[in-house]
Design a protein around this motif. Structure first.
Motif, PDB file in Angstrom:
ATOM      1  N   PRO A  37      62.081 -45.667 -74.789  1.00  0.00           N
ATOM      2  CA  PRO A  37      63.062 -44.935 -73.980  1.00  0.00           C
ATOM      3  C   PRO A  37      62.416 -44.339 -72.732  1.00  0.00           C
ATOM      4  CG  PRO A  37      62.416 -43.648 -75.903  1.00  0.00           C
ATOM      5  CD  PRO A  37      61.824 -45.007 -76.093  1.00  0.00           C
ATOM      6  N   PRO A  38      63.218 -44.078 -71.690  1.00  0.00           N
ATOM      7  CA  PRO A  38      62.686 -43.541 -70.424  1.00  0.00           C
ATOM      8  C   PRO A  38      62.416 -42.045 -70.503  1.00  0.00           C
ATOM      9  CG  PRO A  38      65.045 -43.852 -70.251  1.00  0.00           C
ATOM     10  CD  PRO A  38      64.661 -44.382 -71.602  1.00  0.00           C
ATOM     11  N   VAL A  39      61.511 -41.657 -71.382  1.00  0.00           N
ATOM     12  CA  VAL A  39      61.145 -40.245 -71.532  1.00  0.00           C
ATOM     13  C   VAL A  39      60.374 -39.812 -70.291  1.00  0.00           C
ATOM     14  CG1 VAL A  39      59.865 -38.581 -72.929  1.00  0.00           C
ATOM     15  CG2 VAL A  39      61.040 -40.499 -74.036  1.00  0.00           C
ATOM     16  N   GLU A  40      60.751 -38.674 -69.699  1.00  0.00           N
ATOM     17  CA  GLU A  40      60.112 -38.232 -68.466  1.00  0.00           C
ATOM     18  C   GLU A  40      58.859 -37.402 -68.716  1.00  0.00           C
ATOM     19  OE1 GLU A  40      63.014 -36.223 -66.143  1.00  0.00           O
ATOM     20  OE2 GLU A  40      64.234 -38.020 -65.799  1.00  0.00           O
ATOM     21  N   LEU A  41      58.646 -36.914 -69.935  1.00  0.00           N
ATOM     22  CA  LEU A  41      57.457 -36.115 -70.212  1.00  0.00           C
ATOM     23  C   LEU A  41      56.220 -37.001 -70.088  1.00  0.00           C
ATOM     24  CD1 LEU A  41      58.812 -34.135 -73.297  1.00  0.00           C
ATOM     25  CD2 LEU A  41      58.636 -33.352 -70.934  1.00  0.00           C
ATOM     26  N   PRO A  42      55.166 -36.547 -69.410  1.00  0.00           N
ATOM     27  CA  PRO A  42      54.070 -37.456 -69.042  1.00  0.00           C
ATOM     28  C   PRO A  42      53.051 -37.729 -70.130  1.00  0.00           C
ATOM     29  CG  PRO A  42      53.695 -35.296 -68.097  1.00  0.00           C
ATOM     30  CD  PRO A  42      55.055 -35.243 -68.748  1.00  0.00           C
ATOM     31  N   ARG A  43      52.774 -36.767 -70.998  1.00  0.00           N
ATOM     32  CA  ARG A  43      51.707 -36.959 -71.984  1.00  0.00           C
ATOM     33  C   ARG A  43      52.226 -37.737 -73.185  1.00  0.00           C
ATOM     34  NH1 ARG A  43      47.780 -31.796 -73.134  1.00  0.00           N
ATOM     35  NH2 ARG A  43      46.361 -32.083 -71.379  1.00  0.00           N
ATOM     36  N   ARG A  44      51.578 -38.838 -73.512  1.00  0.00           N
ATOM     37  CA  ARG A  44      51.986 -39.675 -74.634  1.00  0.00           C
ATOM     38  C   ARG A  44      50.871 -39.707 -75.660  1.00  0.00           C
ATOM     39  NH1 ARG A  44      51.260 -44.768 -76.727  1.00  0.00           N
ATOM     40  NH2 ARG A  44      53.094 -45.917 -77.429  1.00  0.00           N
ATOM     41  N   GLN A  67      64.585 -34.961 -79.378  1.00  0.00           N
ATOM     42  CA  GLN A  67      64.086 -33.975 -78.424  1.00  0.00           C
ATOM     43  C   GLN A  67      63.913 -32.647 -79.139  1.00  0.00           C
ATOM     44  OE1 GLN A  67      66.067 -33.964 -74.587  1.00  0.00           O
ATOM     45  NE2 GLN A  67      66.934 -35.998 -74.962  1.00  0.00           N
ATOM     46  N   LYS A  68      62.730 -32.032 -78.965  1.00  0.00           N
ATOM     47  CA  LYS A  68      62.411 -30.797 -79.674  1.00  0.00           C
ATOM     48  C   LYS A  68      61.709 -29.835 -78.724  1.00  0.00           C
ATOM     49  CE  LYS A  68      61.754 -33.081 -84.172  1.00  0.00           C
ATOM     50  NZ  LYS A  68      60.868 -33.207 -85.361  1.00  0.00           N
ATOM     51  N   ASN A  69      61.513 -28.618 -79.207  1.00  0.00           N
ATOM     52  CA  ASN A  69      60.702 -27.631 -78.514  1.00  0.00           C
ATOM     53  C   ASN A  69      59.611 -27.170 -79.455  1.00  0.00           C
ATOM     54  OD1 ASN A  69      61.798 -27.068 -75.783  1.00  0.00           O
ATOM     55  ND2 ASN A  69      63.681 -26.670 -76.932  1.00  0.00           N
ATOM     56  N   GLY A  70      58.370 -27.309 -79.034  1.00  0.00           N
ATOM     57  CA  GLY A  70      57.233 -26.893 -79.835  1.00  0.00           C
ATOM     58  C   GLY A  70      56.521 -25.716 -79.201  1.00  0.00           C
ATOM     59  N   ARG A  71      55.361 -25.354 -79.765  1.00  0.00           N
ATOM     60  CA  ARG A  71      54.612 -24.219 -79.244  1.00  0.00           C
ATOM     61  C   ARG A  71      54.129 -24.462 -77.827  1.00  0.00           C
ATOM     62  NH1 ARG A  71      50.223 -23.390 -83.852  1.00  0.00           N
ATOM     63  NH2 ARG A  71      50.340 -25.677 -83.713  1.00  0.00           N
ATOM     64  N   SER A  72      53.908 -25.747 -77.484  1.00  0.00           N
ATOM     65  CA  SER A  72      53.415 -26.072 -76.147  1.00  0.00           C
ATOM     66  C   SER A  72      54.537 -26.447 -75.180  1.00  0.00           C
ATOM     67  CB  SER A  72      52.407 -27.221 -76.235  1.00  0.00           C
ATOM     68  OG  SER A  72      53.007 -28.370 -76.816  1.00  0.00           O
ATOM     69  N   GLY A  73      55.794 -26.281 -75.610  1.00  0.00           N
ATOM     70  CA  GLY A  73      56.909 -26.594 -74.729  1.00  0.00           C
ATOM     71  C   GLY A  73      57.756 -27.746 -75.247  1.00  0.00           C
ATOM     72  N   ALA A  74      58.494 -28.389 -74.340  1.00  0.00           N
ATOM     73  CA  ALA A  74      59.394 -29.487 -74.714  1.00  0.00           C
ATOM     74  C   ALA A  74      58.588 -30.701 -75.155  1.00  0.00           C
ATOM     75  CB  ALA A  74      60.290 -29.846 -73.537  1.00  0.00           C
ATOM     76  N   LEU A  75      59.147 -31.413 -76.124  1.00  0.00           N
ATOM     77  CA  LEU A  75      58.535 -32.665 -76.562  1.00  0.00           C
ATOM     78  C   LEU A  75      59.612 -33.606 -77.063  1.00  0.00           C
ATOM     79  CD1 LEU A  75      58.300 -32.695 -79.995  1.00  0.00           C
ATOM     80  CD2 LEU A  75      56.676 -30.905 -79.454  1.00  0.00           C
ATOM     81  N   VAL A  76      59.269 -34.886 -77.088  1.00  0.00           N
ATOM     82  CA  VAL A  76      60.166 -35.925 -77.598  1.00  0.00           C
ATOM     83  C   VAL A  76      59.392 -36.736 -78.628  1.00  0.00           C
ATOM     84  CG1 VAL A  76      61.501 -37.996 -77.048  1.00  0.00           C
ATOM     85  CG2 VAL A  76      61.523 -36.050 -75.477  1.00  0.00           C
ATOM     86  N   GLU A  93      55.430 -53.527 -93.498  1.00  0.00           N
ATOM     87  CA  GLU A  93      56.467 -52.646 -92.960  1.00  0.00           C
ATOM     88  C   GLU A  93      55.775 -51.394 -92.442  1.00  0.00           C
ATOM     89  OE1 GLU A  93      60.657 -52.654 -95.019  1.00  0.00           O
ATOM     90  OE2 GLU A  93      59.109 -52.515 -96.557  1.00  0.00           O
ATOM     91  N   GLU A  94      56.075 -51.029 -91.209  1.00  0.00           N
ATOM     92  CA  GLU A  94      55.362 -49.892 -90.612  1.00  0.00           C
ATOM     93  C   GLU A  94      56.317 -49.046 -89.791  1.00  0.00           C
ATOM     94  OE1 GLU A  94      51.565 -48.971 -87.637  1.00  0.00           O
ATOM     95  OE2 GLU A  94      52.116 -51.045 -88.091  1.00  0.00           O
ATOM     96  N   GLN A  95      56.075 -47.749 -89.806  1.00  0.00           N
ATOM     97  CA  GLN A  95      56.755 -46.846 -88.881  1.00  0.00           C
ATOM     98  C   GLN A  95      55.699 -46.067 -88.106  1.00  0.00           C
ATOM     99  OE1 GLN A  95      60.561 -45.104 -89.720  1.00  0.00           O
ATOM    100  NE2 GLN A  95      59.831 -43.070 -89.140  1.00  0.00           N
ATOM    101  N   GLN A  96      55.775 -46.114 -86.779  1.00  0.00           N
ATOM    102  CA  GLN A  96      54.840 -45.397 -85.918  1.00  0.00           C
ATOM    103  C   GLN A  96      55.553 -44.223 -85.261  1.00  0.00           C
ATOM    104  OE1 GLN A  96      53.260 -48.204 -83.102  1.00  0.00           O
ATOM    105  NE2 GLN A  96      52.126 -49.367 -84.641  1.00  0.00           N
ATOM    106  N   ASN A  97      54.865 -43.094 -85.182  1.00  0.00           N
ATOM    107  CA  ASN A  97      55.413 -41.877 -84.587  1.00  0.00           C
ATOM    108  C   ASN A  97      54.701 -41.617 -83.253  1.00  0.00           C
ATOM    109  OD1 ASN A  97      54.889 -40.736 -87.877  1.00  0.00           O
ATOM    110  ND2 ASN A  97      56.856 -41.465 -87.114  1.00  0.00           N
ATOM    111  N   LEU A  98      55.449 -41.634 -82.165  1.00  0.00           N
ATOM    112  CA  LEU A  98      54.925 -41.357 -80.833  1.00  0.00           C
ATOM    113  C   LEU A  98      55.469 -40.020 -80.357  1.00  0.00           C
ATOM    114  CD1 LEU A  98      55.591 -44.851 -79.197  1.00  0.00           C
ATOM    115  CD2 LEU A  98      53.601 -44.132 -80.526  1.00  0.00           C
ATOM    116  N   ILE A  99      54.627 -39.232 -79.712  1.00  0.00           N
ATOM    117  CA  ILE A  99      55.040 -37.930 -79.199  1.00  0.00           C
ATOM    118  C   ILE A  99      54.780 -37.883 -77.703  1.00  0.00           C
ATOM    119  CG2 ILE A  99      54.570 -35.441 -79.212  1.00  0.00           C
ATOM    120  CD1 ILE A  99      54.075 -35.575 -82.149  1.00  0.00           C
TER     121      ILE A  99
END
Length: 290
Positions: free
Chosen positions: A71-78, A108-117, A135-141
């Protein structure tokens, strides 16, 4: 992101022996190189199926531009935050497999360091005979950018290459990283993310104190300790990145036997008092049942 829709990507790919041999050379731990026709070790499909994006598709951070598969997430750190894998059948080096991948969740969430997806990606790999193997599920932040420092950190000159894994005892290993290790792993996995090899970018643009050790490299190092100990075949695993590890920082890997498998933990310079930087929980197959 309202116009973006997830979709299933299907491809037929070779379990390439070249990056498999590259990872074996990177670990340099005395184990035989998995050859064509032999089973692929646990998690090595991350290396055996490299996906090279076209140069024109890369964004300023080195990652493929978002908005197509991801998805076109605008937050820069991946960050690669973790995931789960279930093994149904072995993958064989040199065979052709069918790969299916799709984004199954965007939160979309809010964590201690601010907004995150948080983006969850499902992956399925099928053998040459059409049998479901993985079968795999990967979690990207994705996170907000950190404040840029006034001046980038200097590149350390004393991080010399060397073997990354050294046994301390039957249950404890030292994990050593240096810039060549991170660059070679980036090349083997077709990962152009600049935080792993471009020191001025990692420190001066994204505000890290140094090069970031790949999350998949940490998980693979933990899995390699299990392989070095001639551990039982793996049926399921869960891996989690809990804190970043930076290039050159001292780190230790600890293995603990639990009722249904092995729990592995990676501790950075803070040690146990700061908690593990990464964990890998393996559910193994009882050899007596095989």
């Amino acid at each position: 992101m309202s116009a973006w829709q997830p979709h299933l990507e299907t491809s037929t790919e070779l379990l390439d022996p070249a990056p498999v041999a590259a990872l074996a050379a990177l670990f340099d731990d005395g184990l035989p190189v998995p050859a064509p026709g032999e089973p692929l070790p646990t998690l090595w499909h991350w290396v055996a199926l490299p996906r090279w994006a076209s140069s024109g598709e890369l964004g300023p951070d080195g990652h493929p531009r978002r908005g197509s598969f991801l998805p076109p997430v605008e937050l820069p750190r991946r960050m690669f935050a973790g995931g789960e894998v279930r093994v149904h059948a072995p993958l064989i080096v040199g065979e052709t497999v069918r790969r299916e991948a799709e984004v199954v969740s965007v939160q979309q969430k809010n964590g201690r360091s601010g907004a995150l997806v948080v983006v969850d990606v499902a992956l399925r790999l099928f053998t040459a005979a059409g049998e479901l193997a993985i079968e795999e599920q990967q979690n990207l932040i994705y996170r907000e950018a950190a404040p840029r420092p006034d001046r980038p950190a200097p590149v350390p000159a004393d991080l010399e290459p060397g073997r990354p894994l050294t046994a301390i005892s039957d249950t404890e290993w030292a994990f050593r990283t240096d810039p060549t290790l991170l660059a070679r792993f980036s090349a083997a996995t077709a990962n152009a993310h600049r935080i792993h090899y471009d020191w001025p970018y990692a420190t001066g643009v994204e505000g890290y104190p140094g090069l970031v050790v790949h999350g998949p490299l940490q998980a693979l190092a933990l899995a390699e300790v299990h392989r070095l100990a001639a551990g039982a075949p793996v049926r399921e695993l869960r891996h989690r990145g809990r804190a970043p590890l930076f290039c050159g920082e001292p780190a230790r890997l600890l293995a603990t036997t639990v009722p249904d498998g092995v729990a592995l933990e990676l501790f950075g310079p803070g040690g146990e008092t700061a908690g593990p930087n990464a964990t890998l929980d393996l559910v193994t197959i009882d050899r007596s049942d095989r």
